[in-house]
Design a protein around this motif. Structure first.
Motif, PDB file in Angstrom:
ATOM      1  N   PHE A 154     -10.283   7.353  72.831  1.00  0.00           N
ATOM      2  CA  PHE A 154      -9.850   6.176  73.777  1.00  0.00           C
ATOM      3  C   PHE A 154     -11.041   5.431  73.989  1.00  0.00           C
ATOM      4  O   PHE A 154     -11.039   4.039  74.326  1.00  0.00           O
ATOM      5  CB  PHE A 154      -9.377   6.603  74.919  1.00  0.00           C
ATOM      6  CG  PHE A 154      -7.763   7.218  74.795  1.00  0.00           C
ATOM      7  CD1 PHE A 154      -6.980   6.787  73.834  1.00  0.00           C
ATOM      8  CD2 PHE A 154      -7.205   7.698  76.127  1.00  0.00           C
ATOM      9  CE1 PHE A 154      -5.696   6.870  73.796  1.00  0.00           C
ATOM     10  CE2 PHE A 154      -5.839   8.023  75.809  1.00  0.00           C
ATOM     11  CZ  PHE A 154      -5.120   7.805  74.836  1.00  0.00           C
ATOM     12  N   THR A 155     -12.190   5.912  74.097  1.00  0.00           N
ATOM     13  CA  THR A 155     -13.406   5.205  74.168  1.00  0.00           C
ATOM     14  C   THR A 155     -13.916   4.380  72.718  1.00  0.00           C
ATOM     15  O   THR A 155     -14.924   3.558  72.955  1.00  0.00           O
ATOM     16  CB  THR A 155     -14.662   6.102  74.850  1.00  0.00           C
ATOM     17  OG1 THR A 155     -15.065   6.857  73.753  1.00  0.00           O
ATOM     18  CG2 THR A 155     -14.097   6.946  75.933  1.00  0.00           C
ATOM     19  N   ARG A 156     -13.468   4.600  71.822  1.00  0.00           N
ATOM     20  CA  ARG A 156     -13.626   4.025  70.549  1.00  0.00           C
ATOM     21  C   ARG A 156     -12.737   3.174  69.892  1.00  0.00           C
ATOM     22  O   ARG A 156     -12.753   2.729  68.710  1.00  0.00           O
ATOM     23  CB  ARG A 156     -14.160   5.104  69.487  1.00  0.00           C
ATOM     24  CG  ARG A 156     -15.233   5.963  70.095  1.00  0.00           C
ATOM     25  CD  ARG A 156     -15.442   7.079  68.879  1.00  0.00           C
ATOM     26  NE  ARG A 156     -14.594   8.244  68.880  1.00  0.00           N
ATOM     27  CZ  ARG A 156     -13.711   8.154  67.731  1.00  0.00           C
ATOM     28  NH1 ARG A 156     -13.971   7.212  66.789  1.00  0.00           N
ATOM     29  NH2 ARG A 156     -13.124   9.224  67.693  1.00  0.00           N
ATOM     30  N   ARG A 214      -9.019  11.853  74.481  1.00  0.00           N
ATOM     31  CA  ARG A 214      -9.747  10.690  75.691  1.00  0.00           C
ATOM     32  C   ARG A 214     -10.989  10.327  74.927  1.00  0.00           C
ATOM     33  O   ARG A 214     -11.404   9.375  75.370  1.00  0.00           O
ATOM     34  CB  ARG A 214     -10.013  11.709  77.170  1.00  0.00           C
ATOM     35  CG  ARG A 214      -8.700  12.227  77.772  1.00  0.00           C
ATOM     36  CD  ARG A 214      -7.990  11.266  77.991  1.00  0.00           C
ATOM     37  NE  ARG A 214      -6.648  11.468  78.414  1.00  0.00           N
ATOM     38  CZ  ARG A 214      -6.361  11.399  80.006  1.00  0.00           C
ATOM     39  NH1 ARG A 214      -7.294  11.235  80.648  1.00  0.00           N
ATOM     40  NH2 ARG A 214      -5.285  11.993  80.216  1.00  0.00           N
ATOM     41  N   GLU A 215     -11.494  11.195  74.347  1.00  0.00           N
ATOM     42  CA  GLU A 215     -12.888  10.786  73.513  1.00  0.00           C
ATOM     43  C   GLU A 215     -12.564   9.611  72.682  1.00  0.00           C
ATOM     44  O   GLU A 215     -13.301   8.441  72.669  1.00  0.00           O
ATOM     45  CB  GLU A 215     -13.555  11.782  72.688  1.00  0.00           C
ATOM     46  CG  GLU A 215     -15.008  11.377  72.300  1.00  0.00           C
ATOM     47  CD  GLU A 215     -15.068  10.768  71.082  1.00  0.00           C
ATOM     48  OE1 GLU A 215     -15.714   9.794  71.105  1.00  0.00           O
ATOM     49  OE2 GLU A 215     -14.155  10.878  70.198  1.00  0.00           O
ATOM     50  N   GLY A 263      -6.683   0.126  82.409  1.00  0.00           N
ATOM     51  CA  GLY A 263      -7.789   0.398  83.067  1.00  0.00           C
ATOM     52  C   GLY A 263      -7.924   0.976  84.632  1.00  0.00           C
ATOM     53  O   GLY A 263      -8.499   1.554  85.028  1.00  0.00           O
ATOM     54  N   GLY A 298      -9.326  -1.419  78.388  1.00  0.00           N
ATOM     55  CA  GLY A 298      -8.591  -1.252  79.903  1.00  0.00           C
ATOM     56  C   GLY A 298      -7.886  -2.530  80.298  1.00  0.00           C
ATOM     57  O   GLY A 298      -7.347  -2.788  81.128  1.00  0.00           O
ATOM     58  N   ALA A 316     -11.792   5.122  81.789  1.00  0.00           N
ATOM     59  CA  ALA A 316     -12.839   5.293  80.525  1.00  0.00           C
ATOM     60  C   ALA A 316     -11.953   5.082  79.189  1.00  0.00           C
ATOM     61  O   ALA A 316     -11.815   5.855  78.356  1.00  0.00           O
ATOM     62  CB  ALA A 316     -13.201   6.944  80.642  1.00  0.00           C
ATOM     63  N   THR A 317     -11.739   3.882  78.966  1.00  0.00           N
ATOM     64  CA  THR A 317     -11.073   3.575  77.777  1.00  0.00           C
ATOM     65  C   THR A 317     -12.155   2.110  77.475  1.00  0.00           C
ATOM     66  O   THR A 317     -12.283   1.465  78.011  1.00  0.00           O
ATOM     67  CB  THR A 317      -9.729   3.282  77.885  1.00  0.00           C
ATOM     68  OG1 THR A 317      -9.454   1.895  78.582  1.00  0.00           O
ATOM     69  CG2 THR A 317      -8.703   4.497  78.234  1.00  0.00           C
ATOM     70  N   SER A 318     -11.982   1.830  76.172  1.00  0.00           N
ATOM     71  CA  SER A 318     -12.324   0.666  75.532  1.00  0.00           C
ATOM     72  C   SER A 318     -11.248  -0.548  75.384  1.00  0.00           C
ATOM     73  O   SER A 318     -11.656  -1.512  74.861  1.00  0.00           O
ATOM     74  CB  SER A 318     -12.855   0.613  74.316  1.00  0.00           C
ATOM     75  OG  SER A 318     -12.026   1.291  73.180  1.00  0.00           O
TER      76      SER A 318
END
Length: 434
Positions: free
Chosen positions: A135-137, A132-133, A88, A97, A93-95
């Protein structure tokens, strides 16, 4: 070339290629940067009967990760990355981090194996925005550090972290910092016109089917590279410390330092910072495997003997390259044992060191301090072969163990009016047992 070793290897490769019905199998072995043998059988392009060779360009899949790991550790050496910093800190912007960079490199961060996109259905990797998107999931499948969990996603994240701190494409930096200085001109991110064709072996008849060429796009640093067995010998040589101007010894040491045990039953396989570490009898082989549609590859090294083995086939499944490369590495090391360095006389011993040479005791265990050509050494009298320690002088009366037993611990020597007081790792040593 070693004629006897080459003949033995040729016989084995020929038999295995036929038994496993492989389109081609190429194996190359070297020691101390001298090629012992390079053997190929079968076809790089089966339909057009183009023979394979040690200069044929195969896809090497996840062996790409060893380049990504080495680049990350070069940035650690330059203090541009921190192994123990959390993801992080670099990718907010990751889940995931909460994972240290070190754990991503060793596949023990607990993140899921693959990027949550349809890459292995569409055979198309994600774009930068898609990655990148994604990485949020990302899902956690274990607690950070709990266990080994191989993750292509983890290495895609390492590549993104490298790009975040440098402002440059990770692939371009690998070219600039590793491939170009090592003159690995046949190692590329896209297949050249004469690249080997990848196949799937038909399970029900003697036939091969072409596999699609997958572009991993934004996840390229996890498995995109193409290379030749000859180039892989060059890279393996760097990974065992023979190219310190390109891959410093500090990076080599870090890659070989075990971080997590993979095989928790027999303890035969661990993972360093980017390298698989396999225990074979009384020694460790280090390397990596690669698998992509149409291709399998293996790179195996034995650091102590300077042995490197590269093996490539152009089939999705069908042969155990890991065991093959390991067996050949062991055979090469046994057939060509390392040359024992010639004895060198030691330079004059400083008086303050001369006073501590000889036998010392701690907790009924005897240690022997000696002066050699490379400085002060110590070993346990009961186990001299496995406990030799080399010291570097830090200051007057202060030394640091830089290799061997109690590596990293401080040795202090204090002169009193009646005796010398010696402490190593805070333990008091005396001239006689007590």
């Amino acid at each position: 070339m070693d004629a006897d070793f080459e003949k033995t290897l040729t016989d084995r490769v020929t038999r295995l290629c036929s038994a496993d019905r492989l389109p081609s199998l190429t194996v190359a072995a070297a020691q101390d940067d001298v090629v012992l043998a390079a053997v190929s059988t079968g076809f790089a392009d089966f339909e057009n009967r183009v023979p394979a060779s040690s200069d044929s360009v195969y896809r090497i899949g996840s062996i790409t990760k060893t380049f990504t790991a080495a680049l990350a550790l070069l940035l650690v050496d330059q203090q541009r990355l921190d192994l123990d910093a959390l993801v992080g800190q670099y990718l907010p912007a990751t889940s995931f981090g909460q994972i240290p960079l070190r754990m991503l490199l060793a596949h023990c961060g607990g993140v899921q194996r693959e990027v949550p996109v349809d890459m292995w259905e569409s055979m198309r990797g994600p774009s930068e925005p898609e990655l990148r998107e994604a990485f949020t999931r990302v899902e956690m499948v274990a607690e950070p550090g709990q266990r080994w969990q191989y993750s292509n996603l983890g290495y895609a994240a390492i590549g993104a972290i490298i790009e975040h701190v440098t402002g440059r494409r990770c692939a371009d930096l690998i070219d600039e910092k590793l491939l170009t200085p090592l003159e690995m001109s046949r190692t590329t991110w896209t297949p050249p016109p004469d690249a080997v064709v990848g196949y799937r072996i038909d399970p029900y008849m003697d036939a091969f089917h072409r596999e699609p060429v997958t572009d991993m796009a934004a996840t390229a640093v996890a498995g995109q590279l193409w290379s030749t067995p000859t180039d892989l010998l060059c890279w393996g040589n760097a990974l065992i410390g023979a190219e310190p101007d390109v891959v410093p010894i500090s990076v080599v040491d870090a890659m070989h330092t075990m971080q997590v045990m993979v095989d928790t039953r027999a303890w035969s396989r661990g993972w360093g910072l980017g390298l698989i570490l396999d225990r074979r009898a009384d020694h460790i082989l280090a390397g990596h495997l690669g698998a992509m549609p149409g291709f399998l590859a293996a790179l195996t090294t034995h650091r102590e003997s300077g042995t490197v083995v590269a093996a490539c086939i152009n089939a999705t499944r069908g042969s155990n390259l890991a065991d093959l490369a390991a067996d050949i590495a062991d055979q090469a090391a046994a057939a060509h044992p390392p040359v024992v360095p010639a004895w060198k006389p030691a330079p004059p011993c400083p008086e303050e060191i001369r006073a501590i040479l000889g036998r010392w005791w701690c907790d009924a265990e005897e240690a022997v301090f000696t002066w050699r050509h490379d400085g002060l050494h110590a070993h346990l009298a009961a186990d001299p072969d496995n406990t030799d320690t080399r010291f570097m002088t830090e200051a007057a009366g202060c030394f640091r163990a830089v290799e061997g037993h109690l590596h990293g611990e401080r040795l202090t020597v204090t002169h009193t009016t009646s005796e010398i007081e010696l402490r190593w790792a805070t333990y008091l040593y005396t001239r006689s047992p007590r």
